[in-house]
Scaffold this motif. Structure first.
Motif, PDB file in Angstrom:
ATOM      1  N   GLN A 138       0.815  -1.219   0.000  1.00  0.00           N
ATOM      2  CA  GLN A 138       0.000   0.000   0.000  1.00  0.00           C
ATOM      3  C   GLN A 138       0.846   1.265   0.000  1.00  0.00           C
ATOM      4  O   GLN A 138       0.317   2.381   0.045  1.00  0.00           O
ATOM      5  N   VAL A 139       2.172   1.112  -0.069  1.00  0.00           N
ATOM      6  CA  VAL A 139       3.053   2.281  -0.019  1.00  0.00           C
ATOM      7  C   VAL A 139       2.766   3.227  -1.191  1.00  0.00           C
ATOM      8  O   VAL A 139       2.706   4.454  -1.029  1.00  0.00           O
ATOM      9  N   GLY A 140       2.578   2.680  -2.368  1.00  0.00           N
ATOM     10  CA  GLY A 140       2.312   3.518  -3.539  1.00  0.00           C
ATOM     11  C   GLY A 140       1.052   4.341  -3.384  1.00  0.00           C
ATOM     12  O   GLY A 140       1.021   5.533  -3.713  1.00  0.00           O
ATOM     13  N   SER A 141       0.013   3.697  -2.884  1.00  0.00           N
ATOM     14  CA  SER A 141      -1.249   4.431  -2.721  1.00  0.00           C
ATOM     15  C   SER A 141      -1.134   5.487  -1.621  1.00  0.00           C
ATOM     16  O   SER A 141      -1.781   6.534  -1.694  1.00  0.00           O
ATOM     17  N   GLU A 142      -0.297   5.225  -0.606  1.00  0.00           N
ATOM     18  CA  GLU A 142      -0.098   6.224   0.449  1.00  0.00           C
ATOM     19  C   GLU A 142       0.607   7.460  -0.115  1.00  0.00           C
ATOM     20  O   GLU A 142       0.250   8.598   0.236  1.00  0.00           O
ATOM     21  N   ILE A 143       1.586   7.249  -0.997  1.00  0.00           N
ATOM     22  CA  ILE A 143       2.267   8.386  -1.610  1.00  0.00           C
ATOM     23  C   ILE A 143       1.290   9.171  -2.486  1.00  0.00           C
ATOM     24  O   ILE A 143       1.304  10.413  -2.499  1.00  0.00           O
ATOM     25  N   ALA A 144       0.419   8.464  -3.188  1.00  0.00           N
ATOM     26  CA  ALA A 144      -0.581   9.150  -4.014  1.00  0.00           C
ATOM     27  C   ALA A 144      -1.533   9.968  -3.135  1.00  0.00           C
ATOM     28  O   ALA A 144      -1.890  11.104  -3.490  1.00  0.00           O
ATOM     29  N   ARG A 145      -1.936   9.401  -1.993  1.00  0.00           N
ATOM     30  CA  ARG A 145      -2.802  10.144  -1.066  1.00  0.00           C
ATOM     31  C   ARG A 145      -2.103  11.395  -0.556  1.00  0.00           C
ATOM     32  O   ARG A 145      -2.706  12.462  -0.423  1.00  0.00           O
ATOM     33  N   LEU A 146      -0.801  11.236  -0.248  1.00  0.00           N
ATOM     34  CA  LEU A 146      -0.043  12.375   0.239  1.00  0.00           C
ATOM     35  C   LEU A 146      -0.019  13.494  -0.801  1.00  0.00           C
ATOM     36  O   LEU A 146      -0.255  14.666  -0.470  1.00  0.00           O
ATOM     37  N   ARG A 147       0.260  13.164  -2.068  1.00  0.00           N
ATOM     38  CA  ARG A 147       0.356  14.189  -3.111  1.00  0.00           C
ATOM     39  C   ARG A 147      -0.981  14.894  -3.318  1.00  0.00           C
ATOM     40  O   ARG A 147      -1.019  16.116  -3.515  1.00  0.00           O
ATOM     41  N   ARG A 148      -2.076  14.137  -3.248  1.00  0.00           N
ATOM     42  CA  ARG A 148      -3.395  14.770  -3.389  1.00  0.00           C
ATOM     43  C   ARG A 148      -3.651  15.733  -2.233  1.00  0.00           C
ATOM     44  O   ARG A 148      -4.183  16.831  -2.419  1.00  0.00           O
ATOM     45  N   ALA A 149      -3.261  15.308  -1.018  1.00  0.00           N
ATOM     46  CA  ALA A 149      -3.467  16.168   0.152  1.00  0.00           C
ATOM     47  C   ALA A 149      -2.619  17.429   0.055  1.00  0.00           C
ATOM     48  O   ALA A 149      -3.076  18.531   0.406  1.00  0.00           O
ATOM     49  N   LEU A 150      -1.363  17.296  -0.423  1.00  0.00           N
ATOM     50  CA  LEU A 150      -0.504  18.467  -0.590  1.00  0.00           C
ATOM     51  C   LEU A 150      -1.097  19.425  -1.618  1.00  0.00           C
ATOM     52  O   LEU A 150      -1.099  20.652  -1.416  1.00  0.00           O
ATOM     53  N   GLU A 151      -1.611  18.884  -2.729  1.00  0.00           N
ATOM     54  CA  GLU A 151      -2.214  19.738  -3.754  1.00  0.00           C
ATOM     55  C   GLU A 151      -3.453  20.444  -3.212  1.00  0.00           C
ATOM     56  O   GLU A 151      -3.650  21.647  -3.439  1.00  0.00           O
ATOM     57  N   GLU A 152      -4.290  19.705  -2.486  1.00  0.00           N
ATOM     58  CA  GLU A 152      -5.513  20.292  -1.941  1.00  0.00           C
ATOM     59  C   GLU A 152      -5.191  21.384  -0.926  1.00  0.00           C
ATOM     60  O   GLU A 152      -5.785  22.468  -0.941  1.00  0.00           O
ATOM     61  N   THR A 153      -4.228  21.106  -0.046  1.00  0.00           N
ATOM     62  CA  THR A 153      -3.876  22.061   0.995  1.00  0.00           C
ATOM     63  C   THR A 153      -3.223  23.303   0.399  1.00  0.00           C
ATOM     64  O   THR A 153      -3.502  24.427   0.825  1.00  0.00           O
ATOM     65  N   ALA A 154      -2.369  23.115  -0.610  1.00  0.00           N
ATOM     66  CA  ALA A 154      -1.735  24.261  -1.270  1.00  0.00           C
ATOM     67  C   ALA A 154      -2.778  25.113  -1.983  1.00  0.00           C
ATOM     68  O   ALA A 154      -2.719  26.348  -1.961  1.00  0.00           O
ATOM     69  N   ALA A 155      -3.751  24.458  -2.610  1.00  0.00           N
ATOM     70  CA  ALA A 155      -4.818  25.206  -3.295  1.00  0.00           C
ATOM     71  C   ALA A 155      -5.651  26.001  -2.292  1.00  0.00           C
ATOM     72  O   ALA A 155      -6.020  27.157  -2.563  1.00  0.00           O
ATOM     73  N   ASP A 156      -5.930  25.395  -1.154  1.00  0.00           N
ATOM     74  CA  ASP A 156      -6.676  26.114  -0.121  1.00  0.00           C
ATOM     75  C   ASP A 156      -5.899  27.341   0.355  1.00  0.00           C
ATOM     76  O   ASP A 156      -6.469  28.424   0.545  1.00  0.00           O
TER      77      ASP A 156
END
Length: 588
Positions: free
Chosen positions: A37-55
């Motif tokens: 599940q490491v790959g999916s965790e990295i993908a979740r992290l990148r989505r969260a970083l993008e969302e937080t930066a956009a906010d």
């Protein structure tokens, strides 16, 4: 492994995962994930970083338009930190190398940044300290935002708990702990707070191990980390090694297997070892209606202090008269018609949180402000609602009403006048009530102690609240660890005020009780009895040991000890003398 020393406020041992409430209650559910599940965790992290930066970007634009670029740039700085390649790289490295969950990796990396900033402050002193602290605060805020994005913006940190946790926080208000139970919380530890804060009192009442006043430690721990709370010695152990965990597991198992060594005293009378024996009435302090049964289970003869503040907490509106009535009636029915139940009217403000209308938020000195009975007399509808319920519930037993934080005779008389008005209202409406309830006042400020001779003519009983009496006599905030060395119930100034109150009560033949933490400390029991006290009130779990002390005590011995203690000049001298006269029973 790190060991932090604080103030023990509720005994017991707890081992388990940390729930860090420093980030607005965001809980990290999993520390690691399976390797696939490491790959999916990295993908979740990148989505969260993008969302937080956009906010952050949207917030910067909105604030710039509204308040100008200077304030908008604050959010631009946050956006830059979130989009920083080094931050993302380090978080992803933790996920890849150690199979950390995205949430845990975010928390661990950011906490490491914050720790380095704080270490730099310690090395450089005041040079650059303000800037470093601002940067640390920004990182903590970013952590909160990223965790919130990863977890779907959760609102309740206790939702979906799979096992009890150990709560770690900067501080906890009574409203935070009102819903704690062993099912969800094994223990808690806070950076601030004192031994007599109401949060600490509630921890004792719920019998949850707790340590407070640990100073800063939250930057060294993340949600999910294994921690140990030693509520007996006031220790918090972060990242304990296997040997330490095994040792504490053994201690915990031993404690659970060992019966209460004073349980056999439960049904024995609370009397001194004199001929004839002198009765010393033992009552229980409670916060919640369901605790009434604990008083009887531990051998109490009633309830000496029912704190009613928790009826107001975790509420979007004030409790109704029927809610008050149901709680009071429940306690009376559990205790029985012949045992006393002393209800203290609303005592909110200062160190206790509430949304009660009329309260003043942000007072410069809340401990000297609109709190307790002052707040009630400033909001008569609120006060009358509670008094109506008190008089109605009194038909079920020996209910007594007590007014807190009385500082002048006029305040007490206003409370009594209001109580009489409520009686007239109930009588006129034809609602059943008991009019002849006994009335008491708390003695917890020096002015009340000095005027005790006059106040004694106005009431049926006194109750000395030693927590506030010590605080106001010594001008030492009981929740401030920086002045903990000043806050001491054994201070000669406090003892002289207690003696003054006792003398006034005996002169006017009224009862006097002590209901603060001092009455729950075995070391002070002989001293209080020697000063003339014949009634004590403490949290239920402390009653068996207090009874043991009383049953081994002779009045003449207690009076001798009290007389000598009053000649001493410092609290340290008094405590040293008491320990020599009454060594603790059994091993330390």
């Amino acid at each position: 492994m790190e060991i932090r020393q604080g103030t023990a406020v509720s005994p017991g041992i707890a081992i388990g995962p940390a729930l860090v409430l420093d980030t607005e209650g965001v809980r990290i559910p999993h520390r690691t994930v399976p390797p696939d599940q490491v790959g999916s965790e990295i993908a979740r992290l990148r989505r969260a970083l993008e969302e937080t930066a956009a906010d952050a970007r949207n917030t910067r634009e909105r604030m710039t338009e509204r308040l100008g670029p200077a304030l908008g740039n604050i959010y631009g700085a946050q956006q830059s930190l979130i989009e920083d390649r080094l931050l993302r790289t380090q978080i992803e490295a933790r996920i890849q190398s150690q199979s950390y969950s995205a949430e845990y990796a975010v928390s661990r990396v950011i906490r490491d940044f914050v720790k380095r900033l704080e270490d730099a402050v310690e090395l450089r002193g005041n040079i650059g300290a303000a800037e470093a602290r601002r940067s640390a605060s920004e990182f903590i805020d970013i952590e909160r935002q990223l965790l919130s994005a990863l977890l779907g913006h959760p609102t309740d940190p206790f939702v979906s708990l799979t096992e009890p946790v150990i709560v770690l926080a900067t501080d906890l208000m009574p409203s935070d702990t009102a819903d704690f139970s062993p099912r969800t919380v094994r223990a808690f530890a806070t950076e601030s707070g004192g031994a007599t804060s109401h949060t600490a009192i509630l921890a004792g009442a719920l019998e949850i191990p707790a340590v407070v006043g640990l100073s800063r430690f939250l930057t060294d721990v993340s949600g999910g980390d294994t921690v140990i709370i030693d509520g007996d010695k006031g220790l918090l152990i972060l990242d304990p090694d296997d040997e330490t965990i095994a040792r504490y597991e053994a201690r915990r198992a031993e404690a659970l297997a060992r019966p209460d060594r004073y349980e056999h005293l439960r049904d024995m009378p609370s009397v001194t070892d004199d001929d004839p024996p002198v009765p010393i009435r033992l009552l229980g302090n409670i916060e919640l209606a369901q605790e009434a049964s604990q008083c009887l289970d531990r051998g109490a003869e009633g309830v000496g202090l029912y704190r009613t503040e928790f009826l107001y907490l975790n509420k979007t509106a004030h409790p109704t008269e029927e809610e008050h009535y149901a709680a009071y009636a429940s306690v009376l029915q559990q205790i029985g018609p012949s045992r006393p139940v002393v209800i203290r009217t609303l005592d909110l403000g200062a160190d206790k949180f509430s949304s009660v209308s009329g309260a003043v938020s942000g007072e410069k000195n809340p401990f000297l402000g609109l709190r307790s009975v002052r707040l009630c007399l400033n909001n008569l509808d609120l006060f009358k609602t509670q008094l109506r319920a008190v008089l109605r519930a009194a038909v079920f037993g020996d209910l007594r009403v007590m007014f807190p934080m009385i500082s002048t005779v006029d305040e007490l008389r206003r409370c009594k006048t209001l109580l009489n008005e409520v009686k007239e209202d109930l009588e006129y409406a034809g609602i059943p009530f008991k009019g002849g309830v006994r009335i008491g006042t708390m003695i917890e400020v020096p002015s009340a102690a000095l005027m005790a001779d006059v106040l004694a003519r106005e009431v049926d009983f006194f109750s000395i609240g030693t927590n506030d009496l010590v605080q106001y006599t010594l001008a030492a905030d009981r929740n401030n660890e920086h002045v903990a060395n000043l806050y001491n119930p054994a201070d000669p100034a406090v003892l002289r005020l207690i003696r003054m109150v006792m003398q006034a009560a005996h002169k006017h033949k009224i009862d006097v009780n002590v209901c603060g933490e001092m009455s729950g400390e075995p070391l002070y029991i002989p001293l209080l009895v020697g000063l003339g006290l014949r009634q004590l009130s403490a949290t239920p779990r402390k009653i068996p040991e207090i009874k043991r002390v009383i049953r081994d005590l002779k009045i003449a011995e207690a009076e001798r000890v009290a007389e000598h203690a009053l000649t001493l000049e410092t609290a340290r001298q008094v405590e040293s003398y008491l320990r020599k006269q009454f060594p603790p029973e059994g091993p330390d």
